[in-house]
Write an enzyme that holds these catalytic residues in place. Structure first.
Site, PDB file in Angstrom:
ATOM      1  N   ALA A  76      12.202   4.495 -23.774  1.00 48.61           N
ATOM      2  CA  ALA A  76      12.002   4.894 -22.405  1.00 48.61           C
ATOM      3  C   ALA A  76      10.836   4.195 -22.003  1.00 48.61           C
ATOM      4  CB  ALA A  76      11.954   6.499 -22.374  1.00 48.61           C
ATOM      5  N   THR A  77       9.990   3.776 -22.932  1.00 53.42           N
ATOM      6  CA  THR A  77       8.557   3.005 -22.348  1.00 53.42           C
ATOM      7  C   THR A  77       9.329   1.676 -21.937  1.00 53.42           C
ATOM      8  OG1 THR A  77       6.914   4.319 -23.952  1.00 53.42           O
ATOM      9  CG2 THR A  77       6.688   2.049 -23.290  1.00 53.42           C
ATOM     10  N   ASN A 153       6.340  16.181 -20.409  1.00 52.77           N
ATOM     11  CA  ASN A 153       6.287  16.215 -21.827  1.00 52.77           C
ATOM     12  C   ASN A 153       5.421  17.167 -22.473  1.00 52.77           C
ATOM     13  OD1 ASN A 153       4.926  14.006 -20.562  1.00 52.77           O
ATOM     14  ND2 ASN A 153       3.957  13.832 -22.636  1.00 52.77           N
ATOM     15  N   SER A 201      15.263   8.429 -24.013  1.00 57.01           N
ATOM     16  CA  SER A 201      15.055   8.157 -25.501  1.00 57.01           C
ATOM     17  C   SER A 201      16.128   8.873 -26.144  1.00 57.01           C
ATOM     18  CB  SER A 201      13.738   8.191 -25.880  1.00 57.01           C
ATOM     19  OG  SER A 201      12.806   6.794 -25.093  1.00 57.01           O
ATOM     20  N   HIS A 203      15.733   9.469 -29.636  1.00 50.85           N
ATOM     21  CA  HIS A 203      14.950  10.327 -30.622  1.00 50.85           C
ATOM     22  C   HIS A 203      14.489  11.696 -30.194  1.00 50.85           C
ATOM     23  CE1 HIS A 203      10.644   9.720 -29.601  1.00 50.85           C
ATOM     24  NE2 HIS A 203      11.132   8.781 -28.772  1.00 50.85           N
ATOM     25  N   THR A 241      20.976  -9.271 -29.104  1.00 54.51           N
ATOM     26  CA  THR A 241      21.848  -8.623 -29.592  1.00 54.51           C
ATOM     27  C   THR A 241      21.612  -7.248 -29.562  1.00 54.51           C
ATOM     28  OG1 THR A 241      22.241 -10.345 -31.347  1.00 54.51           O
ATOM     29  CG2 THR A 241      23.186  -8.145 -31.975  1.00 54.51           C
ATOM     30  N   CYS A 326       2.031   9.900 -27.577  1.00 56.35           N
ATOM     31  CA  CYS A 326       1.326   8.787 -27.474  1.00 56.35           C
ATOM     32  C   CYS A 326      -0.277   8.758 -27.501  1.00 56.35           C
ATOM     33  CB  CYS A 326       1.753   7.805 -26.428  1.00 56.35           C
ATOM     34  SG  CYS A 326       3.896   8.003 -26.276  1.00 56.35           S
TER      35      CYS A 326
END
Length: 380
Positions: A76-77, A153, A201, A203, A241, A326
């Site tokens: 996401a960042t 969050n 994201s 995760h 890739t 973070c």
């Protein structure tokens, strides 16, 4: 997941989640047997390309959109940076952010000031909710973008994104929605939300780390500039890739999260409410954020006069957080809680507990007992 639970009681699911075994099993063949580059033209590559396309279709269906509207990133960042920095050539030089947005949004907005952008920050009330009238008053003719996260969050507070989008579009500006905490925890339909950009994201919903994405509405693509140039992959929006294993893992994780959503929610909300009611029974404690309008897995509690840093250290193998993953290593008060009106001391005395798919009742009982003991000891 049993090996994790033998050593830790993990109540930091908003920071990251363990990968689900079902997700890992889907990914493994693409690390070894099905290793071809999906951008190649031979049959081996085409079979892998087909698997990536099927995964992309699954992700798109899970979010109520089309696969050609999704760009895969490292998370996401990066997606947030792609949107905000991609506006560098915009004729409009005003951006609006809510004061409780993630640091990835706030710090990128601050960076945009170097390119001549002016940033306005909307205040929130004591529950973390934004006043829509203040949005109407702040938005201008030269507003290019409004940043509004779907679910916070730190507190789990859910914002009225559809109403925000309607206001912003009336003023001919765009909406960037950070759905990192929301995807997989609430049902998201992009046709209903009508945002221009949405980031996520894997995760955060039991998928692999290092992969996420950006949804771009058809009409919004023309306003962006790619950050990464090279081989022209992903329609030229992000060369390089593609992360085959990550995309397949994310698709599987999202499918499972949506299939199990009702079951997970019913079980986890009971555990969260049990934890919350017991901890709020401790004297001089209070809940940060909204009790009703939030994610089902999150509670953020202030233990007055008890520094969260000391409490977290003494909890040892019980994993909780004092804020965003973070910035949790710092001893600065949470910008989210400060924006909601908490004092520095109150913010520094607050703990986020975020539960998940593998949380067990016995772990909650042990956490309650340990927190009560430590709060009493630290206050003494």
């Amino acid at each position: 997941m049993d090996s994790i639970h033998q050593n830790f009681i993990y109540l930091d699911y908003n920071s990251t989640t363990p990968i689900d075994d079902r997700v890992l099993n889907e990914m493994l063949p693409y690390f070894s047997a099905n290793y071809a580059n999906p951008s190649g033209s031979h049959l081996f590559s085409l079979t892998v390309q087909d698997a990536v396309e099927q995964a992309s279709e699954g992700i798109a269906i899970g979010m109520g959109t089309q696969s050609n509207n999704i760009i895969y990133t490292s998370g996401a960042t990066e997606a947030i940076n792609l949107v905000l920095k991609g506006l560098q050539f915009s004729n409009k030089k005003h951006i609006i952010s809510i004061s409780t947005e993630h640091k990835a949004v706030l710090e990128t907005c601050a960076f945009m000031e170097q390119w001549g952008f002016e940033i306005s920050y909307l205040k929130v009330d004591h529950q973390g909710m934004v006043n829509l009238e203040s949005l109407v008053e702040t938005i201008r003719e030269d507003t290019a973008l409004v940043c509004a996260m779907l679910a916070n969050n730190e507190t789990g507070v859910i914002l009225p994104i559809r109403q925000i989008t309607e206001i912003v579009h009336q003023h001919h500006a765009l909406v960037l929605c950070d759905a990192t905490q929301a995807l997989g925890k609430i049902d998201i339909n992009l046709r209903d939300l009508a945002v221009d950009f949405m980031v996520f994201s894997a995760h955060k919903f039991y998928g692999p780390k290092g992969v996420g994405g950006l949804y771009m509405a058809d009409g919004a693509k023309k306003f962006l500039t790619p950050l990464i140039h090279g081989g022209g992959q992903q329609q030229g929006w992000r060369s390089g890739t593609v992360n085959t294993t990550g995309i397949i893992g994310m698709a599987t994780a999202l499918r499972i999260a949506l299939e199990d959503l009702d079951k997970d929610q019913a079980r986890i909300i009971q555990l969260r409410d049990y934890l919350e009611s017991e901890l709020l029974a401790i004297g001089d404690t209070f809940l940060n954020g909204s009790k009703t309008n939030r994610l089902f897995n999150t509670t953020n509690i202030c233990f007055s006069t008890v520094l969260s840093e000391q409490l977290i250290t003494r909890l040892g193998t019980i994993s909780v957080s004092s804020g965003s993953a973070c910035s949790a290593v710092t001893s600065r008060p949470s910008h989210v809680l400060k924006a909601m009106g908490l004092s520095d001391m109150e913010a520094l005395s607050s703990i986020r507990f975020s539960l998940g798919r593998f949380t067990r009742e016995v772990e909650i009982s042990q956490t309650i007992m340990k927190v009560k003991q430590l709060v009493e000891k630290l206050r003494a």
